[in-house]
Every structure is written in structure tokens, then in C-alpha cells.
Design a protein around this motif. Structure first.
Motif, PDB file in Angstrom:
ATOM      1  N   ASP A  69       5.144 -30.021  -8.952  1.00  0.00           N
ATOM      2  CA  ASP A  69       5.338 -29.767  -7.294  1.00  0.00           C
ATOM      3  C   ASP A  69       6.516 -29.380  -7.088  1.00  0.00           C
ATOM      4  O   ASP A  69       7.264 -28.685  -7.897  1.00  0.00           O
ATOM      5  CB  ASP A  69       4.617 -30.802  -6.503  1.00  0.00           C
ATOM      6  N   THR A  70       7.101 -29.620  -5.763  1.00  0.00           N
ATOM      7  CA  THR A  70       8.302 -29.271  -5.586  1.00  0.00           C
ATOM      8  C   THR A  70       9.355 -30.191  -6.141  1.00  0.00           C
ATOM      9  O   THR A  70      10.729 -29.629  -6.202  1.00  0.00           O
ATOM     10  CB  THR A  70       8.540 -29.055  -4.209  1.00  0.00           C
ATOM     11  N   THR A  71       9.253 -31.282  -6.801  1.00  0.00           N
ATOM     12  CA  THR A  71       9.989 -32.140  -6.985  1.00  0.00           C
ATOM     13  C   THR A  71       9.905 -32.593  -8.281  1.00  0.00           C
ATOM     14  O   THR A  71      10.781 -33.033  -9.201  1.00  0.00           O
ATOM     15  CB  THR A  71      10.268 -33.267  -6.011  1.00  0.00           C
ATOM     16  N   ARG A  72       8.431 -32.906  -8.795  1.00  0.00           N
ATOM     17  CA  ARG A  72       8.214 -33.646 -10.049  1.00  0.00           C
ATOM     18  C   ARG A  72       7.485 -32.663 -10.898  1.00  0.00           C
ATOM     19  O   ARG A  72       6.599 -31.919 -10.545  1.00  0.00           O
ATOM     20  CB  ARG A  72       7.229 -34.833  -9.731  1.00  0.00           C
ATOM     21  N   GLY A  73       8.070 -32.591 -12.264  1.00  0.00           N
ATOM     22  CA  GLY A  73       7.330 -31.805 -13.442  1.00  0.00           C
ATOM     23  C   GLY A  73       6.585 -32.709 -14.298  1.00  0.00           C
ATOM     24  O   GLY A  73       7.021 -33.789 -14.448  1.00  0.00           O
ATOM     25  N   VAL A  74       5.328 -32.437 -14.722  1.00  0.00           N
ATOM     26  CA  VAL A  74       4.409 -33.121 -15.369  1.00  0.00           C
ATOM     27  C   VAL A  74       4.025 -32.486 -16.821  1.00  0.00           C
ATOM     28  O   VAL A  74       3.801 -31.295 -16.808  1.00  0.00           O
ATOM     29  CB  VAL A  74       3.256 -33.405 -14.562  1.00  0.00           C
ATOM     30  N   ARG A  75       4.333 -33.248 -17.892  1.00  0.00           N
ATOM     31  CA  ARG A  75       3.761 -32.526 -19.300  1.00  0.00           C
ATOM     32  C   ARG A  75       2.433 -33.536 -19.499  1.00  0.00           C
ATOM     33  O   ARG A  75       2.296 -34.562 -19.399  1.00  0.00           O
ATOM     34  CB  ARG A  75       4.835 -32.821 -20.302  1.00  0.00           C
ATOM     35  N   CYS A  76       1.402 -32.589 -19.997  1.00  0.00           N
ATOM     36  CA  CYS A  76       0.232 -33.177 -20.317  1.00  0.00           C
ATOM     37  C   CYS A  76      -0.377 -33.055 -21.784  1.00  0.00           C
ATOM     38  O   CYS A  76      -0.510 -31.876 -22.001  1.00  0.00           O
ATOM     39  CB  CYS A  76      -0.802 -32.573 -19.421  1.00  0.00           C
ATOM     40  N   ALA A  77      -0.675 -34.109 -22.471  1.00  0.00           N
ATOM     41  CA  ALA A  77      -1.048 -34.077 -23.782  1.00  0.00           C
ATOM     42  C   ALA A  77      -0.289 -33.231 -24.888  1.00  0.00           C
ATOM     43  O   ALA A  77       0.931 -33.115 -24.725  1.00  0.00           O
ATOM     44  CB  ALA A  77      -2.538 -33.530 -23.551  1.00  0.00           C
ATOM     45  N   GLY A  78      -1.138 -32.438 -25.575  1.00  0.00           N
ATOM     46  CA  GLY A  78      -0.465 -31.820 -26.701  1.00  0.00           C
ATOM     47  C   GLY A  78      -0.800 -32.610 -27.913  1.00  0.00           C
ATOM     48  O   GLY A  78      -1.723 -33.528 -28.209  1.00  0.00           O
ATOM     49  N   THR A  79       0.296 -32.174 -29.049  1.00  0.00           N
ATOM     50  CA  THR A  79       0.161 -33.102 -30.336  1.00  0.00           C
ATOM     51  C   THR A  79       1.434 -33.763 -30.597  1.00  0.00           C
ATOM     52  O   THR A  79       2.280 -33.143 -30.081  1.00  0.00           O
ATOM     53  CB  THR A  79      -0.425 -32.037 -31.350  1.00  0.00           C
ATOM     54  N   THR A  80       1.230 -34.672 -31.460  1.00  0.00           N
ATOM     55  CA  THR A  80       2.487 -35.468 -31.971  1.00  0.00           C
ATOM     56  C   THR A  80       2.349 -35.242 -33.600  1.00  0.00           C
ATOM     57  O   THR A  80       1.215 -34.630 -34.240  1.00  0.00           O
ATOM     58  CB  THR A  80       2.487 -36.661 -31.484  1.00  0.00           C
ATOM     59  N   TYR A  81       3.244 -35.655 -34.215  1.00  0.00           N
ATOM     60  CA  TYR A  81       3.353 -35.785 -35.684  1.00  0.00           C
ATOM     61  C   TYR A  81       3.786 -37.221 -36.389  1.00  0.00           C
ATOM     62  O   TYR A  81       4.989 -37.733 -36.047  1.00  0.00           O
ATOM     63  CB  TYR A  81       4.093 -34.465 -36.212  1.00  0.00           C
ATOM     64  N   SER A  82       3.073 -37.478 -37.042  1.00  0.00           N
ATOM     65  CA  SER A  82       3.316 -38.890 -37.578  1.00  0.00           C
ATOM     66  C   SER A  82       2.903 -39.195 -39.048  1.00  0.00           C
ATOM     67  O   SER A  82       1.853 -38.661 -39.543  1.00  0.00           O
ATOM     68  CB  SER A  82       2.687 -40.287 -36.887  1.00  0.00           C
ATOM     69  N   GLY A  83       4.178 -39.424 -39.854  1.00  0.00           N
ATOM     70  CA  GLY A  83       3.692 -39.563 -41.411  1.00  0.00           C
ATOM     71  C   GLY A  83       3.575 -37.901 -42.047  1.00  0.00           C
ATOM     72  O   GLY A  83       4.440 -37.231 -41.943  1.00  0.00           O
ATOM     73  N   SER A  84       2.279 -37.695 -42.412  1.00  0.00           N
ATOM     74  CA  SER A  84       1.950 -36.428 -42.957  1.00  0.00           C
ATOM     75  C   SER A  84       1.012 -35.632 -42.215  1.00  0.00           C
ATOM     76  O   SER A  84       0.522 -34.480 -42.529  1.00  0.00           O
ATOM     77  CB  SER A  84       1.536 -36.478 -44.246  1.00  0.00           C
ATOM     78  N   SER A  85       0.739 -36.202 -40.890  1.00  0.00           N
ATOM     79  CA  SER A  85      -0.573 -35.705 -40.011  1.00  0.00           C
ATOM     80  C   SER A  85       0.032 -35.519 -38.730  1.00  0.00           C
ATOM     81  O   SER A  85       0.507 -36.077 -37.899  1.00  0.00           O
ATOM     82  CB  SER A  85      -1.560 -36.667 -40.181  1.00  0.00           C
ATOM     83  N   THR A  86      -0.823 -34.453 -37.965  1.00  0.00           N
ATOM     84  CA  THR A  86      -0.767 -34.018 -36.576  1.00  0.00           C
ATOM     85  C   THR A  86      -1.671 -34.623 -35.781  1.00  0.00           C
ATOM     86  O   THR A  86      -2.792 -35.034 -36.372  1.00  0.00           O
ATOM     87  CB  THR A  86      -0.945 -32.272 -36.631  1.00  0.00           C
ATOM     88  N   GLN A  87      -1.173 -35.427 -34.641  1.00  0.00           N
ATOM     89  CA  GLN A  87      -2.281 -36.244 -33.977  1.00  0.00           C
ATOM     90  C   GLN A  87      -2.205 -35.779 -32.671  1.00  0.00           C
ATOM     91  O   GLN A  87      -1.260 -35.443 -32.245  1.00  0.00           O
ATOM     92  CB  GLN A  87      -1.747 -37.741 -34.034  1.00  0.00           C
ATOM     93  N   PHE A  88      -3.589 -35.736 -31.947  1.00  0.00           N
ATOM     94  CA  PHE A  88      -3.620 -35.369 -30.630  1.00  0.00           C
ATOM     95  C   PHE A  88      -3.117 -36.608 -29.634  1.00  0.00           C
ATOM     96  O   PHE A  88      -3.171 -37.801 -30.096  1.00  0.00           O
ATOM     97  CB  PHE A  88      -5.013 -35.281 -30.452  1.00  0.00           C
ATOM     98  N   THR A  89      -2.512 -36.219 -28.518  1.00  0.00           N
ATOM     99  CA  THR A  89      -1.896 -37.293 -27.773  1.00  0.00           C
ATOM    100  C   THR A  89      -2.723 -37.092 -26.477  1.00  0.00           C
ATOM    101  O   THR A  89      -2.941 -36.130 -25.899  1.00  0.00           O
ATOM    102  CB  THR A  89      -0.578 -37.043 -27.806  1.00  0.00           C
ATOM    103  N   ASN A  90      -2.819 -38.202 -25.728  1.00  0.00           N
ATOM    104  CA  ASN A  90      -3.262 -38.230 -24.536  1.00  0.00           C
ATOM    105  C   ASN A  90      -2.299 -38.813 -23.210  1.00  0.00           C
ATOM    106  O   ASN A  90      -2.684 -38.750 -22.151  1.00  0.00           O
ATOM    107  CB  ASN A  90      -4.498 -39.006 -24.358  1.00  0.00           C
ATOM    108  N   VAL A  91      -0.955 -38.634 -23.802  1.00  0.00           N
ATOM    109  CA  VAL A  91       0.082 -39.152 -22.745  1.00  0.00           C
ATOM    110  C   VAL A  91       0.308 -38.098 -21.909  1.00  0.00           C
ATOM    111  O   VAL A  91       0.231 -36.831 -22.056  1.00  0.00           O
ATOM    112  CB  VAL A  91       1.041 -39.329 -23.658  1.00  0.00           C
ATOM    113  N   ILE A  92       0.648 -38.411 -20.357  1.00  0.00           N
ATOM    114  CA  ILE A  92       1.175 -37.606 -19.516  1.00  0.00           C
ATOM    115  C   ILE A  92       2.416 -38.116 -19.319  1.00  0.00           C
ATOM    116  O   ILE A  92       2.596 -39.302 -18.962  1.00  0.00           O
ATOM    117  CB  ILE A  92       0.205 -37.635 -18.110  1.00  0.00           C
ATOM    118  N   ASP A  93       3.557 -37.418 -19.114  1.00  0.00           N
ATOM    119  CA  ASP A  93       4.917 -38.017 -18.614  1.00  0.00           C
ATOM    120  C   ASP A  93       5.357 -37.186 -17.574  1.00  0.00           C
ATOM    121  O   ASP A  93       4.949 -35.815 -17.249  1.00  0.00           O
ATOM    122  CB  ASP A  93       5.552 -38.364 -19.721  1.00  0.00           C
TER     123      ASP A  93
END
Length: 394
Positions: free
Chosen positions: A237-261
Motif C-alpha cells: 500500500d502507501t506505507t507497507r511493502g509485503v513479500r509473499c512466499a517463494g523458495t528458500t534453500y537448505s542443505g542441498s535442496s530447494t524448499q518452498f516457503t509459505n512465509v509472508i513478511d
């Protein structure tokens, strides 16, 4: 009726100093009407204010006075802000989605507020590129990073004036070359989150920021709540930016994330947890769709089998919590799709299906009314991985 004929001096009761009218003074036993005011500092609007009360809104760096039953800036008018959207929807770069994956330098535009229509040629970017997310100040649109025709990840930032068709101009550089990053912006700042910086990198948590009105290089803003983030969706919106999901990487594998920050875009710093998406997705919407209250994002792959997700998700941007179902994307074309808005209508430009074929379809939703997307018109050709934003048409 009595009256003062002449007053030469007012002093305190002891006659040794000035009078201190801490709460006004009385005439003939009735209060003069002068009362003390309260001053509040903080991010939360004070409760039960009275006319004349003041508030330093620390979250948005605005000093306000309560007048005529509403908070106004010090001059008595609502503080103006630079908008981050407009009626002209812009698509920048991308690729044709074919097996040969021809990258594009094409800039195209539509009139979002018309409700339907095909895209028109606007001009060209400075180079062939895809995965270049875009942000807007209403008058100026910038796109940053991406991958060029030789497959090299680049740090270049381009800009255009949204009202003036023509080719883009060099703006500056990201701190590091990026692709697969997500974007938000408040009209003053364009902010780029996460992304891949080298061909063997699985993403990072870095946030970079530029001032859209001033050409120059990006600077460090802070960090996301997770490491190795790539191909997230986003909204603001006019003040807050939000990032939604994507992937992370741990060990030797890509992992889907459900995190919103989320971040407060005017104040550099690290992101804060917001909630969770309905489904951990990546390679979904690239660009911002919101009406300054509700933010929506759609499409993407939903699991490690690369099954396509056609669900549109929504959040209330100023209220932390989990995403909810809004409706469905059109025709299953929701992967690597450009998204933007005029603040009422959200549009998706192109994208591809799970079978790998790109489309020229433009689809739309009314942000305030949950439901499935419907047809808007056509792009100039099949396209995916395009950056999208919106600005003024004149």
C-alpha cells in the motif's frame, strides 16, 4: 457590564514574576474555554482525541494535528503523498516462452481503467532482458536487474516517463546483479527483495532501495526474515511493502516457503513476519496489485513437482495474518506473470501454463470484489517473465 480600562502589567500572586495560566483563566466565574492539549508520539493513532491535540506519527514520519474531527498535517490539510500506481499499465521486457526463449526489450502499455483493450507499443528497453521487476512513482517507472540475451544476470536499472512513449534511459545500478527478485514501492522508493545474483546462487535475503525521482544506484535497506529467497510475489500500500512466499534453500535442496513478511518502505530496516500464504508458491506474480487496503497475488508453482497453482490469494496489508482465497486465475496461465493495477482493477499481463507455453492473454479482477479473473485483451505477442507497473497516462 464591567470592562478593563487600562492594564499596564500582569504578575503572579507574589508580585515577583510572570503569570502562569496553566489551564486558562476565569472571568466572572466561568471558564474562558482555553484548555490544555495532549501530544502523542508513536505509530498508533491516539484514541479519543480532542481538537488541538497533536500526534507525531513515527511510522510514517508525519506530524499531525486533530482538527474538525480528523487528523491533519500541521498546515491543516491531509499530507500529500506520491502515488505508486496509475491508469496506464506497463509491461517491460520478458521472453516469448518458446523453447528457444527469445528475450525481449519490448515495452507495451494498456489503459487499465478502460476495462478492456489490447496492448500498444510504447518503446524499447536499453537491452534485451527478462525477470526485471518494476516500480512506479506514478510519473516515472523503473525496472531493475534481470537476465540479458546471453543469459548473464545484470544489475542495470532503466526508467521511462509513463506518460511519454519512447525508449527507456539508464537510471543506475543495483548493489548486485539480480534476477528472480520481487518488488514493492510507495511512490517515493522502489524496493527490490531477495533474488539470485549468480547462476549457481539459490537466492538471498537482501533488500535494496532506490529513490525513483533521482537517478542513481541502489543502497542497502535491510534483510528479509528468511535466507536464500527467490521468485516471491509481492504487494504494497502507501506505507507497507509485503513479500509473499517463494523458495528458500537448505542443505542441498530447494524448499518452498509459505512465509509472508513486510517492511515499512520509508524506514530502512529488516522485515517482520506477517503470516502465511495458503500455499507455498514461486514463479508466480511479478508486480504489485492492491487497492491500498487489500493486496492480491496469484499463480505460480505450488510444490516440488511443479504443479501449477491457479488460486488468487489476498491479504489486508495493514493487518498481519494469513492469506485467504480470492478466486482463480484465467486459463491456467499464472506462471512468471506480470501484474499491476490502477488501484481498482488488477491486471495480469501474459504468463505461461504448466506445459511451458506462454500466452498473450491479459486478464483482470476487481480488487474489492473477490472472484475469478476474466479476459481483458491481448498483449502484442506471447510473453512471460515481464516486469509490470503502472503510472499516469498524461
Amino acid at each position: 457590564m464591567s470592562e478593563f480600562l487600562k492594564v499596564t502589567k500582569l504578575s503572579d500572586r507574589a508580585g515577583t514574576g510572570a503569570v502562569n495560566f496553566s489551564n486558562g483563566f476565569n472571568i466572572n466565574g466561568s471558564d474562558s474555554g482555553i484548555s490544555s492539549f495532549t501530544h502523542t508520539e508513536g505509530a498508533t493513532e491516539p484514541s479519543s482525541p480532542s481538537n488541538g491535540d497533536t500526534w507525531w506519527d513515527s511510522d510514517n514520519d508525519i506530524y499531525k494535528v486533530y482538527m474538525n474531527n480528523e487528523w491533519k498535517d500541521w498546515l491543516g490539510t491531509t499530507a500529500s503523498s506520491v502515488d505508486w500506481k496509475g491508469t496506464r499499465g506497463i509491461s517491460l521486457g520478458g521472453d516469448d516462452g518458446a523453447n528457444s526463449e527469445v528475450r525481449l526489450n519490448t515495452i507495451q502499455y494498456i489503459n487499465i481503467s478502460a476495462g478492456s483493450g489490447n496492448a500498444t507499443d510504447f518503446g524499447d528497453l536499453t537491452a534485451l532482458r527478462e525477470e526485471c521487476p518494476a516500480a512506479s512513482s506514478n510519473a516515472r517507472i523503473i525496472c531493475a536487474g534481470g537476465k540479458n540475451d546471453s543469459g548473464t544476470i545484470i544489475n542495470n536499472i532503466d526508467y521511462i516517463a509513463s506518460a511519454t512513449t519512447g525508449n527507456s534511459t539508464d537510471f543506475g545500478d543495483l548493489e548486485s546483479a539480480k534476477k528472480g527478485h520481487s518488488v514493492c514501492g510507495d511512490g517515493t522508493y522502489g524496493i527490490f527483495m531477495g533474488g539470485i545474483s549468480t547462476s549457481n546462487n539459490h537466492g538471498d535475503n537482501k533488500i535494496q532501495r532506490v529513490t525513483i525521482a533521482s537517478t542513481g544506484n541502489a543502497t542497502d535497506f535491510g534483510d528479509l526474515t528468511e535466507n536464500y529467497i527467490r521468485y516471491s510475489s509481492s504487494t504494497n500500500d502507501t506505507t507497507r511493502g509485503v513479500r509473499c512466499a517463494g523458495t528458500t534453500y537448505s542443505g542441498s535442496s530447494t524448499q518452498f516457503t509459505n512465509v509472508i513478511d513486510y517492511i515499512t518502505m520509508a524506514n530502512a530496516g529488516n522485515a517482520t513476519d506477517f503470516g502465511d500464504v495458503l500455499q507455498g508458491v514461486y514463479f508466480g506474480q511479478n508486480g504489485v496489485i492492491s487497492n491500498n487496503t487489500i493486496g492480491i497475488f496469484g499463480g505460480g508453482y505450488k510444490d516440488s513437482n511443479y504443479a501449477e497453482e491457479n488460486v488468487i490469494q489476498k491479504i489486508t496489508i495493514q493487518t498481519t495474518g494469513n492469506a485467504t482465497d480470492f478466486g482463480d486465475m484465467i486459463n491456467g496461465y499464472g506462471i512468471s506473470i506480470g501484474g499491476t493495477t490502477d488501484g481498482t482493477t488488477g491486471v495480469w499481463l501474459g504468463g505461461k501454463s504448466n506445459q511451458g507455453n506462454a500466452t498473450n492473454v491479459i486478464s483482470k479482477v476487481t480488487i474489492a470484489t473477490p472472484g475469478n479473473a476474466t479476459d481483458f485483451g491481448d498483449m502484442l505477442g506471447n510473453i512471460r517473465d515481464n516486469g509490470s507497473a503502472s503510472g499516469a497516462a498524461s
